[in-house]
Motif scaffolding. Structure first.
Motif, PDB file in Angstrom:
ATOM      1  N   VAL A 192       1.667  10.655  -9.183  1.00  0.00           N
ATOM      2  CA  VAL A 192       0.358  11.225  -9.516  1.00  0.00           C
ATOM      3  C   VAL A 192       0.371  12.748  -9.592  1.00  0.00           C
ATOM      4  CG1 VAL A 192      -0.744   9.274  -8.380  1.00  0.00           C
ATOM      5  CG2 VAL A 192      -0.545  11.451  -7.157  1.00  0.00           C
ATOM      6  N   LYS A 193       1.495  13.348  -9.233  1.00  0.00           N
ATOM      7  CA  LYS A 193       1.585  14.808  -9.220  1.00  0.00           C
ATOM      8  C   LYS A 193       1.267  15.378 -10.590  1.00  0.00           C
ATOM      9  CE  LYS A 193       4.773  15.995  -6.464  1.00  0.00           C
ATOM     10  NZ  LYS A 193       6.111  16.256  -5.869  1.00  0.00           N
ATOM     11  N   GLY A 194       0.396  16.380 -10.605  1.00  0.00           N
ATOM     12  CA  GLY A 194      -0.004  16.994 -11.857  1.00  0.00           C
ATOM     13  C   GLY A 194      -1.206  16.349 -12.513  1.00  0.00           C
ATOM     14  N   ARG A 195      -1.581  15.162 -12.030  1.00  0.00           N
ATOM     15  CA  ARG A 195      -2.736  14.455 -12.609  1.00  0.00           C
ATOM     16  C   ARG A 195      -3.885  14.317 -11.613  1.00  0.00           C
ATOM     17  NH1 ARG A 195      -2.246   9.246 -13.927  1.00  0.00           N
ATOM     18  NH2 ARG A 195      -0.601   8.797 -12.405  1.00  0.00           N
ATOM     19  N   PHE A 196      -3.560  14.155 -10.356  1.00  0.00           N
ATOM     20  CA  PHE A 196      -4.574  13.963  -9.311  1.00  0.00           C
ATOM     21  C   PHE A 196      -4.674  15.226  -8.454  1.00  0.00           C
ATOM     22  CE2 PHE A 196      -4.251   9.029  -8.791  1.00  0.00           C
ATOM     23  CZ  PHE A 196      -4.411   8.890 -10.160  1.00  0.00           C
ATOM     24  N   THR A 197      -5.884  15.457  -7.928  1.00  0.00           N
ATOM     25  CA  THR A 197      -6.111  16.577  -7.008  1.00  0.00           C
ATOM     26  C   THR A 197      -6.926  16.093  -5.824  1.00  0.00           C
ATOM     27  OG1 THR A 197      -6.112  18.154  -8.853  1.00  0.00           O
ATOM     28  CG2 THR A 197      -7.026  18.897  -6.750  1.00  0.00           C
ATOM     29  N   TYR A 224     -12.240  14.251  -1.357  1.00  0.00           N
ATOM     30  CA  TYR A 224     -12.305  13.826  -2.748  1.00  0.00           C
ATOM     31  C   TYR A 224     -10.905  13.562  -3.310  1.00  0.00           C
ATOM     32  CZ  TYR A 224     -16.922  15.972  -2.333  1.00  0.00           C
ATOM     33  OH  TYR A 224     -18.183  16.309  -1.920  1.00  0.00           O
ATOM     34  N   LEU A 225     -10.886  12.779  -4.370  1.00  0.00           N
ATOM     35  CA  LEU A 225      -9.668  12.615  -5.154  1.00  0.00           C
ATOM     36  C   LEU A 225     -10.073  12.648  -6.623  1.00  0.00           C
ATOM     37  CD1 LEU A 225      -6.576  12.108  -4.983  1.00  0.00           C
ATOM     38  CD2 LEU A 225      -7.094   9.681  -5.372  1.00  0.00           C
ATOM     39  N   GLN A 226      -9.760  13.754  -7.279  1.00  0.00           N
ATOM     40  CA  GLN A 226     -10.016  13.886  -8.710  1.00  0.00           C
ATOM     41  C   GLN A 226      -8.819  13.311  -9.446  1.00  0.00           C
ATOM     42  OE1 GLN A 226     -12.766  15.117 -10.440  1.00  0.00           O
ATOM     43  NE2 GLN A 226     -11.663  14.345 -12.241  1.00  0.00           N
ATOM     44  N   MET A 227      -9.070  12.331 -10.281  1.00  0.00           N
ATOM     45  CA  MET A 227      -7.997  11.637 -10.990  1.00  0.00           C
ATOM     46  C   MET A 227      -8.176  11.854 -12.491  1.00  0.00           C
ATOM     47  SD  MET A 227      -7.877   8.082  -8.800  1.00  0.00           S
ATOM     48  CE  MET A 227      -9.460   7.536  -9.420  1.00  0.00           C
ATOM     49  N   ASN A 228      -7.223  12.522 -13.094  1.00  0.00           N
ATOM     50  CA  ASN A 228      -7.244  12.793 -14.528  1.00  0.00           C
ATOM     51  C   ASN A 228      -6.077  12.095 -15.211  1.00  0.00           C
ATOM     52  OD1 ASN A 228      -9.446  14.544 -14.104  1.00  0.00           O
ATOM     53  ND2 ASN A 228      -8.077  16.295 -13.787  1.00  0.00           N
ATOM     54  N   SER A 229      -6.158  11.992 -16.512  1.00  0.00           N
ATOM     55  CA  SER A 229      -5.091  11.372 -17.306  1.00  0.00           C
ATOM     56  C   SER A 229      -4.672  10.029 -16.717  1.00  0.00           C
ATOM     57  CB  SER A 229      -3.883  12.321 -17.377  1.00  0.00           C
ATOM     58  OG  SER A 229      -4.250  13.555 -17.942  1.00  0.00           O
ATOM     59  N   LEU A 230      -5.647   9.212 -16.437  1.00  0.00           N
ATOM     60  CA  LEU A 230      -5.379   7.943 -15.773  1.00  0.00           C
ATOM     61  C   LEU A 230      -4.553   7.014 -16.658  1.00  0.00           C
ATOM     62  CD1 LEU A 230      -8.794   7.503 -14.030  1.00  0.00           C
ATOM     63  CD2 LEU A 230      -6.588   7.406 -12.875  1.00  0.00           C
ATOM     64  N   ARG A 232       0.843  -1.183   0.000  1.00  0.00           N
ATOM     65  CA  ARG A 232       0.000   0.000   0.000  1.00  0.00           C
ATOM     66  C   ARG A 232       0.885   1.242   0.000  1.00  0.00           C
ATOM     67  NH1 ARG A 232      -4.824  -0.388   4.185  1.00  0.00           N
ATOM     68  NH2 ARG A 232      -3.081  -0.480   5.652  1.00  0.00           N
ATOM     69  N   GLU A 233       0.502   2.230  -0.802  1.00  0.00           N
ATOM     70  CA  GLU A 233       1.320   3.435  -0.921  1.00  0.00           C
ATOM     71  C   GLU A 233       0.455   4.688  -0.820  1.00  0.00           C
ATOM     72  OE1 GLU A 233       3.157   3.823  -4.763  1.00  0.00           O
ATOM     73  OE2 GLU A 233       1.261   3.668  -5.837  1.00  0.00           O
ATOM     74  N   LEU A 234       1.058   5.737  -0.302  1.00  0.00           N
ATOM     75  CA  LEU A 234       0.380   7.023  -0.193  1.00  0.00           C
ATOM     76  C   LEU A 234       0.214   7.633  -1.572  1.00  0.00           C
ATOM     77  CD1 LEU A 234      -0.668   9.377   1.628  1.00  0.00           C
ATOM     78  CD2 LEU A 234       1.662  10.282   1.524  1.00  0.00           C
ATOM     79  N   ARG A 283      -3.512  22.172   2.872  1.00  0.00           N
ATOM     80  CA  ARG A 283      -2.212  21.908   2.270  1.00  0.00           C
ATOM     81  C   ARG A 283      -2.196  20.475   1.747  1.00  0.00           C
ATOM     82  NH1 ARG A 283       3.788  21.896   5.152  1.00  0.00           N
ATOM     83  NH2 ARG A 283       4.968  21.422   3.261  1.00  0.00           N
ATOM     84  N   ALA A 284      -1.867  20.314   0.481  1.00  0.00           N
ATOM     85  CA  ALA A 284      -1.898  19.005  -0.163  1.00  0.00           C
ATOM     86  C   ALA A 284      -0.494  18.550  -0.540  1.00  0.00           C
ATOM     87  CB  ALA A 284      -2.772  19.054  -1.413  1.00  0.00           C
ATOM     88  N   LEU A 285      -0.291  17.246  -0.410  1.00  0.00           N
ATOM     89  CA  LEU A 285       0.949  16.623  -0.843  1.00  0.00           C
ATOM     90  C   LEU A 285       0.601  15.447  -1.738  1.00  0.00           C
ATOM     91  CD1 LEU A 285       2.989  16.544   2.496  1.00  0.00           C
ATOM     92  CD2 LEU A 285       3.326  18.072   0.559  1.00  0.00           C
ATOM     93  N   TYR A 286       1.446  15.216  -2.740  1.00  0.00           N
ATOM     94  CA  TYR A 286       1.177  14.156  -3.700  1.00  0.00           C
ATOM     95  C   TYR A 286       2.414  13.287  -3.895  1.00  0.00           C
ATOM     96  CZ  TYR A 286      -2.771  17.146  -4.910  1.00  0.00           C
ATOM     97  OH  TYR A 286      -3.907  17.895  -4.851  1.00  0.00           O
ATOM     98  N   SER A 287       2.172  12.026  -4.216  1.00  0.00           N
ATOM     99  CA  SER A 287       3.282  11.180  -4.613  1.00  0.00           C
ATOM    100  C   SER A 287       3.744  11.633  -5.995  1.00  0.00           C
ATOM    101  CB  SER A 287       2.862   9.713  -4.644  1.00  0.00           C
ATOM    102  OG  SER A 287       1.945   9.478  -5.698  1.00  0.00           O
TER     103      SER A 287
END
Length: 125
Positions: free
Chosen positions: A62-67, A78-84, A44-46, A55-59
């Motif tokens: 997914v940086k630049g694709r998920f919000t 929420y987790l908005q996932m684009n360019s999957l 399992r990964e963050l 304040r948001a942090l991303y792996s």
């Protein structure tokens, strides 16, 4: 506190999905909440975390694709996932901790106290 994740499904590569995590109580005072994921045969990964201040942090993956976002009025994250991509295929879990976590602590899933049941995201290539 109970967490209920939803929004997973089957999507083609390049598509989008929005995951939701409903909390059973007010979330305005919850310091940190996060999304984790686990692919078959992997740990399992963050994916992303967000503080009470937004304040948001991303792996890096997914940086630049998920919000990640939170709506305190709706007690929902929420987790908005684009360019999957196909490699995004996994069970996605929402989670939170009774205490504030920061820095490297965010990466340690054992430090989180409450978990949703997981929602499956499948990305076809």
């Amino acid at each position: 506190v109970q967490l209920q994740a939803s929004g997973g499904g089957l999507v083609q590569a390049g598509g989008s999905l929005r995951l939701s995590c409903a909390f059973s109580r007010n979330i305005f005072d919850i310091s940190v909440m996060a999304w984790y994921r686990q692919a078959p045969g992997k740990q399992r990964e963050l994916v992303a975390s967000i503080t009470s201040g937004g304040r948001a942090l991303y792996s890096d993956s997914v940086k630049g694709r998920f919000t990640i976002s939170r709506d305190n009025a709706k007690n929902t994250m929420y987790l908005q996932m684009n360019s999957l991509k196909a490699e995004d295929t996994a069970f996605y879990y929402c989670t939170t901790s009774r205490v504030n976590l920061s820095g490297p602590e965010l990466l340690v899933d054992a430090l989180y106290d409450y978990w949703g049941q997981g929602t499956l995201v499948t990305v076809s290539s």
